[in-house]
Design a protein around this motif. Structure first.
Motif, PDB file in Angstrom:
ATOM      1  N   LEU A  76       0.827  -1.211   0.000  1.00 43.85           N
ATOM      2  CA  LEU A  76       0.000   0.000   0.000  1.00 43.85           C
ATOM      3  C   LEU A  76       0.856   1.253   0.000  1.00 43.85           C
ATOM      4  CD1 LEU A  76      -2.892  -0.713   2.542  1.00 43.85           C
ATOM      5  CD2 LEU A  76      -3.061  -0.505   0.067  1.00 43.85           C
ATOM      6  N   SER A  77       1.960   1.203   0.705  1.00 44.57           N
ATOM      7  CA  SER A  77       2.819   2.390   0.788  1.00 44.57           C
ATOM      8  C   SER A  77       3.482   2.722  -0.539  1.00 44.57           C
ATOM      9  CB  SER A  77       3.884   2.208   1.873  1.00 44.57           C
ATOM     10  OG  SER A  77       4.862   1.279   1.454  1.00 44.57           O
ATOM     11  N   HIS A  78       3.531   1.753  -1.457  1.00 42.99           N
ATOM     12  CA  HIS A  78       4.143   1.996  -2.770  1.00 42.99           C
ATOM     13  C   HIS A  78       3.138   2.477  -3.813  1.00 42.99           C
ATOM     14  CE1 HIS A  78       7.309  -0.669  -0.999  1.00 42.99           C
ATOM     15  NE2 HIS A  78       8.043   0.317  -1.479  1.00 42.99           N
ATOM     16  N   ALA A  83       3.221   8.439  -0.598  1.00 43.29           N
ATOM     17  CA  ALA A  83       4.297   9.233  -0.001  1.00 43.29           C
ATOM     18  C   ALA A  83       3.795  10.630   0.373  1.00 43.29           C
ATOM     19  CB  ALA A  83       5.485   9.318  -0.952  1.00 43.29           C
ATOM     20  N   GLU A  84       2.974  11.208  -0.487  1.00 42.67           N
ATOM     21  CA  GLU A  84       2.437  12.543  -0.212  1.00 42.67           C
ATOM     22  C   GLU A  84       1.500  12.511   0.997  1.00 42.67           C
ATOM     23  OE1 GLU A  84       2.311  11.183  -3.352  1.00 42.67           O
ATOM     24  OE2 GLU A  84       3.973  12.342  -4.194  1.00 42.67           O
ATOM     25  N   ASN A  88       2.117  14.506   4.755  1.00 44.46           N
ATOM     26  CA  ASN A  88       1.192  15.495   5.305  1.00 44.46           C
ATOM     27  C   ASN A  88       0.668  15.131   6.693  1.00 44.46           C
ATOM     28  OD1 ASN A  88       1.385  17.091   3.002  1.00 44.46           O
ATOM     29  ND2 ASN A  88      -0.277  16.014   1.973  1.00 44.46           N
ATOM     30  N   VAL A  89       1.027  13.961   7.187  1.00 42.47           N
ATOM     31  CA  VAL A  89       0.590  13.551   8.527  1.00 42.47           C
ATOM     32  C   VAL A  89       1.412  14.328   9.541  1.00 42.47           C
ATOM     33  CG1 VAL A  89       0.465  11.627  10.157  1.00 42.47           C
ATOM     34  CG2 VAL A  89      -0.081  11.252   7.769  1.00 42.47           C
TER      35      VAL A  89
END
Length: 96
Positions: A76-78, A83-84, A88-89
């Motif tokens: 999921l992270s890919h 990444a955006e 923003n977290v």
């Protein structure tokens, strides 16, 4: 009238001070253990809550191993835009 004022003999005084030091060291250990237990409890709660969120959003099979869940999250992270989203977290301690 040769009254002597008797003070604590040095040995008794030393033993008294050593006993007090041991008591303070024991209290310190007790407080450190309480702090570690509280930190562990807070971390455990956070992990359980996040795991519940994960299971609520992604209906993964309950018999999935930790390695498989990790691989799923890495996949999921890919995905495009992941990444955006994580950039923003807000970081821990930051004010919104």
């Amino acid at each position: 009238m040769n009254e002597k004022i008797t003070a604590h003999p040095p040995k008794e005084e030393r033993e008294k001070v050593l006993k007090e030091i041991r008591q303070l060291e024991n209290r310190k250990k007790i407080l450190e253990n309480k702090q570690r237990n509280e930190e562990r409890r807070v971390r455990t709660r956070r992990l359980i809550e996040r795991g519940a969120v994960l299971e609520g959003i992604f209906p993964l099979p309950p018999d999935l191993s930790g390695v498989e869940v990790k691989a799923f999250l890495i996949a999921l992270s890919h995905l495009p835009g992941a990444a955006e989203l994580t950039a923003n977290v807000p970081k821990s301690g930051d004010t919104p």
